[in-house]
Design an enzyme around this catalytic site. Sequence first.
Site, PDB file in Angstrom:
ATOM      1  CG  ASP A   1     -44.939 -57.182 -59.072  1.00 25.81           C
ATOM      2  OD1 ASP A   1     -44.351 -56.226 -59.609  1.00 25.81           O
ATOM      3  OD2 ASP A   1     -45.332 -58.181 -59.696  1.00 25.81           O
TER       4      ASP A   1
ATOM      5  CG  ASP B   1     -45.011 -53.344 -63.183  1.00 31.47           C
ATOM      6  OD1 ASP B   1     -44.173 -53.672 -64.042  1.00 31.47           O
ATOM      7  OD2 ASP B   1     -45.343 -54.080 -62.228  1.00 31.47           O
TER       8      ASP B   1
END
Length: 161
Positions: free
Chosen positions: A118, A136
């Site tokens: 991330d 995502d």
Amino acid sequence: MRRPLLWWLLVIVWIALDLATKALASSSLTYATPVEVLPFFNLTLLHNTGAAFSFLADHPGWQRWLFAAIAVGATIALTVWMTRLKRDEKVLGACLALIIGGALGNLYDRLVHGYVVDFLSFHAAGWYYPAFNVADIGITVGAIGLIWESIFGERRRARRG
């Protein structure tokens, strides 16, 4: 059969974009060190062994395989759904493709690295939204599109008659 192949092209493009941005973030950023881009947005490299919002991240590793199995199962189910779409269900096809692309992008990370990379971090007034990635974004936009289509798509198709 031609239509699902078109949607799989979007899946492949989304996976490539996701993996390329994760590789760039991993090679350019120092772990857990924010780089301010805007007053409310940082690039911050983080490794998430859990699911959304680091759900189950503090467990010893079994969750890696649970989330991998969920990604594989969801990909199979959504692929079957995608093969059954009608010609006019273009938005639905794009939504399914984005979800599949996001699921497979994060699946790659889980299987290869043991965690999901991330790096996109939004914040305001000391509050930080959990960091996320391009996969995502695909999953979220696809899910919102599915909800939208479930509410408005049927009415639109009924009017066309």
